[in-house]
Design a protein around this motif. Structure first.
Motif, mmCIF file in Angstrom:
data_model
loop_
_atom_site.group_PDB
_atom_site.id
_atom_site.type_symbol
_atom_site.label_atom_id
_atom_site.label_comp_id
_atom_site.label_asym_id
_atom_site.label_seq_id
_atom_site.Cartn_x
_atom_site.Cartn_y
_atom_site.Cartn_z
ATOM 1 N N ALA A 118 0.821 -1.209 0.000
ATOM 2 C CA ALA A 118 0.000 0.000 0.000
ATOM 3 C C ALA A 118 0.856 1.260 0.000
ATOM 4 C CB ALA A 118 -0.930 -0.007 1.214
ATOM 5 N N LEU A 119 2.021 1.217 0.641
ATOM 6 C CA LEU A 119 2.859 2.406 0.762
ATOM 7 C C LEU A 119 3.770 2.623 -0.435
ATOM 8 C CD1 LEU A 119 3.894 2.074 4.518
ATOM 9 C CD2 LEU A 119 2.297 3.728 3.543
ATOM 10 N N PHE A 120 4.315 1.536 -1.001
ATOM 11 C CA PHE A 120 5.375 1.683 -2.003
ATOM 12 C C PHE A 120 5.060 1.044 -3.349
ATOM 13 C CE2 PHE A 120 7.408 1.287 2.239
ATOM 14 C CZ PHE A 120 7.826 2.598 2.367
ATOM 15 N N GLY A 121 3.927 0.397 -3.480
ATOM 16 C CA GLY A 121 3.632 -0.269 -4.734
ATOM 17 C C GLY A 121 4.196 -1.681 -4.780
ATOM 18 N N SER A 122 3.991 -2.347 -5.885
ATOM 19 C CA SER A 122 4.340 -3.764 -5.975
ATOM 20 C C SER A 122 5.845 -4.014 -5.951
ATOM 21 C CB SER A 122 3.747 -4.368 -7.259
ATOM 22 O OG SER A 122 2.335 -4.274 -7.238
ATOM 23 N N GLN A 123 6.607 -3.340 -6.801
ATOM 24 C CA GLN A 123 8.022 -3.643 -6.947
ATOM 25 C C GLN A 123 8.836 -3.181 -5.749
ATOM 26 O OE1 GLN A 123 9.301 -2.040 -10.716
ATOM 27 N NE2 GLN A 123 8.040 -3.447 -11.908
ATOM 28 N N LEU A 124 8.766 -1.901 -5.431
ATOM 29 C CA LEU A 124 9.537 -1.381 -4.298
ATOM 30 C C LEU A 124 9.019 -1.959 -2.987
ATOM 31 C CD1 LEU A 124 11.879 0.497 -3.665
ATOM 32 C CD2 LEU A 124 10.237 2.376 -3.421
ATOM 33 N N GLY A 125 7.724 -2.189 -2.896
ATOM 34 C CA GLY A 125 7.166 -2.793 -1.688
ATOM 35 C C GLY A 125 7.656 -4.213 -1.486
ATOM 36 N N LEU A 126 7.757 -4.991 -2.581
ATOM 37 C CA LEU A 126 8.261 -6.356 -2.461
ATOM 38 C C LEU A 126 9.715 -6.368 -2.030
ATOM 39 C CD1 LEU A 126 7.978 -9.394 -2.825
ATOM 40 C CD2 LEU A 126 8.473 -9.088 -5.270
ATOM 41 N N ALA A 127 10.534 -5.495 -2.621
ATOM 42 C CA ALA A 127 11.941 -5.433 -2.232
ATOM 43 C C ALA A 127 12.091 -5.057 -0.758
ATOM 44 C CB ALA A 127 12.686 -4.433 -3.114
ATOM 45 N N SER A 128 11.307 -4.082 -0.315
ATOM 46 C CA SER A 128 11.382 -3.651 1.076
ATOM 47 C C SER A 128 10.913 -4.758 2.014
ATOM 48 C CB SER A 128 10.537 -2.395 1.274
ATOM 49 O OG SER A 128 10.573 -1.965 2.620
ATOM 50 N N ALA A 129 9.837 -5.439 1.666
ATOM 51 C CA ALA A 129 9.304 -6.495 2.527
ATOM 52 C C ALA A 129 10.255 -7.678 2.610
ATOM 53 C CB ALA A 129 7.936 -6.933 2.017
ATOM 54 N N LEU A 130 10.859 -8.058 1.492
ATOM 55 C CA LEU A 130 11.802 -9.178 1.523
ATOM 56 C C LEU A 130 13.044 -8.829 2.335
ATOM 57 C CD1 LEU A 130 11.657 -10.626 -2.105
ATOM 58 C CD2 LEU A 130 10.840 -11.696 0.008
ATOM 59 N N ALA A 131 13.539 -7.596 2.165
ATOM 60 C CA ALA A 131 14.696 -7.181 2.954
ATOM 61 C C ALA A 131 14.367 -7.190 4.442
ATOM 62 C CB ALA A 131 15.156 -5.795 2.514
ATOM 63 N N GLY A 132 13.180 -6.705 4.798
ATOM 64 C CA GLY A 132 12.771 -6.726 6.193
ATOM 65 C C GLY A 132 12.583 -8.130 6.720
ATOM 66 N N THR A 133 12.080 -9.025 5.865
ATOM 67 C CA THR A 133 11.909 -10.420 6.278
ATOM 68 C C THR A 133 13.245 -11.060 6.626
ATOM 69 O OG1 THR A 133 9.915 -10.679 4.926
ATOM 70 C CG2 THR A 133 11.108 -12.678 5.521
ATOM 71 N N VAL A 134 14.225 -10.891 5.751
ATOM 72 C CA VAL A 134 15.541 -11.480 5.996
ATOM 73 C C VAL A 134 16.204 -10.833 7.213
ATOM 74 C CG1 VAL A 134 17.839 -11.837 5.010
ATOM 75 C CG2 VAL A 134 15.812 -12.114 3.578
ATOM 76 N N LEU A 135 16.066 -9.514 7.336
ATOM 77 C CA LEU A 135 16.649 -8.822 8.482
ATOM 78 C C LEU A 135 16.028 -9.302 9.793
ATOM 79 C CD1 LEU A 135 18.408 -6.592 9.733
ATOM 80 C CD2 LEU A 135 16.528 -4.995 9.302
ATOM 81 N N GLY A 136 14.709 -9.369 9.844
ATOM 82 C CA GLY A 136 14.043 -9.815 11.059
ATOM 83 C C GLY A 136 14.377 -11.251 11.414
ATOM 84 N N ALA A 137 14.439 -12.114 10.387
ATOM 85 C CA ALA A 137 14.802 -13.504 10.640
ATOM 86 C C ALA A 137 16.232 -13.609 11.158
ATOM 87 C CB ALA A 137 14.640 -14.323 9.358
ATOM 88 N N GLY A 138 17.143 -12.813 10.586
ATOM 89 C CA GLY A 138 18.528 -12.844 11.041
ATOM 90 C C GLY A 138 18.679 -12.359 12.474
ATOM 91 N N ILE A 139 17.951 -11.301 12.834
ATOM 92 C CA ILE A 139 18.020 -10.804 14.217
ATOM 93 C C ILE A 139 17.499 -11.856 15.183
ATOM 94 C CG2 ILE A 139 17.109 -9.076 15.812
ATOM 95 C CD1 ILE A 139 17.081 -7.101 13.504
ATOM 96 N N ALA A 140 16.351 -12.455 14.855
ATOM 97 C CA ALA A 140 15.780 -13.476 15.734
ATOM 98 C C ALA A 140 16.708 -14.685 15.847
ATOM 99 C CB ALA A 140 14.414 -13.900 15.201
#
Length: 262
Positions: A118-140
């Motif tokens: 909703a905030l960044f659209g499909s392409q930039l939103g997907l890149a941001s979400a995947l980066a956040g997913t990997v970052l959050g998984a790595g921290i945990a």
């Protein structure tokens, strides 16, 4: 003689040859081992660094993070939008960092993925979400490995826990890839299970990044096209969200007797 010891006024002067000999003997004997600290300070240090103290710290950190999320309610991004002073790639990067921290605090990823679309659209939103997913998984993973693994591994005695630990330890990449692709496996639970096992960090992050693409993309596209719910892209995204969940429910129902037998 030049190497004789001369006594004058009650003091002794050692010749350079004698001093060199004593130094060589001391060097050959090896360095003097440090004396282990004893007393109250040593006992406090052992208690603070014990496995159960570190596990207690992990629980306290996670509880504090969850409480912070409940107070600040980051899900308001869906209604209020992103701060206007941030835009473009900088905003997406900031959102990825916030995404990762929120997943550690048990914020549901589907909500964060919808917000990214909703905030960044499909392409930039997907890149941001995947980066956040990997970052959050790595921290945990790192938190669980450093603070929880040593205390929790001796408790892996049940059939389910032993089987899951063996699978993650021996076949870490493909096991985690399957866990990310299967919609019924909780994100936070899989992170900490992998951390307690002997799985490596790099296979864990790689499997997380690859396995999270389909589900994340479906939610991000749904969030990006939520304003046009009759568009083909939105309907396809909904199908990609619903069908894997339905397939997971069917598989779990068919395997229920085997699970009861464990």
């Amino acid at each position: 003689m030049s190497d004789a010891t001369t006594r004058s006024g009650g003091t002794a002067t050692v010749s350079p040859r004698t001093a060199a000999t004593e130094l060589a003997v001391a060097t050959a004997a090896g360095p003097v081992p440090p004396v282990a600290p004893t007393g109250f300070a040593a006992r406090v240090t052992r208690v603070l660094l014990s496995p159960w103290s570190r596990l207690s710290l992990l629980v306290a950190l996670l509880a504090s993070a969850a409480t912070t999320v409940l107070l600040f309610q980051p899900q308001q991004l869906l209604t209020n939008g992103w701060p206007p002073q941030l835009g473009g790639a900088a905003a997406a990067l900031a959102y990825a960092v916030a995404y990762g921290l929120c997943t550690v605090a048990f914020v549901p990823r589907p909500l964060l993925n919808l917000a990214a679309g909703a905030l960044f659209g499909s392409q930039l939103g997907l890149a941001s979400a995947l980066a956040g997913t990997v970052l959050g998984a790595g921290i945990a993973f790192c938190l669980g490995r450093v603070l929880g693994q040593e205390a929790l591994r001796p408790l892996l005695r049940g059939k389910w826990l032993t089987a899951a630990d063996g699978q993650l330890s021996r076949h870490g990449f493909r096991s985690m890839l399957a866990a990310r692709l299967f919609p019924g496996v909780p994100f936070a639970a899989s992170n900490y299970c992998a951390a307690v096992s002997r799985m490596g960090l790099f296979p864990f992050l790689l499997a997380t990044g690859l396995g999270s693409i389909p589900n994340t993309a479906a939610y991000v596209v749904a969030g990006a096209r939520a304003s046009t719910p009759t568009s083909p892209a939105f309907l396809i995204a909904l199908a990609c969200i619903a069908l894997p969940g339905l397939a997971g429910a069917v598989v779990a129902w068919r395997k229920r007797h085997r699970l009861h037998g464990l």
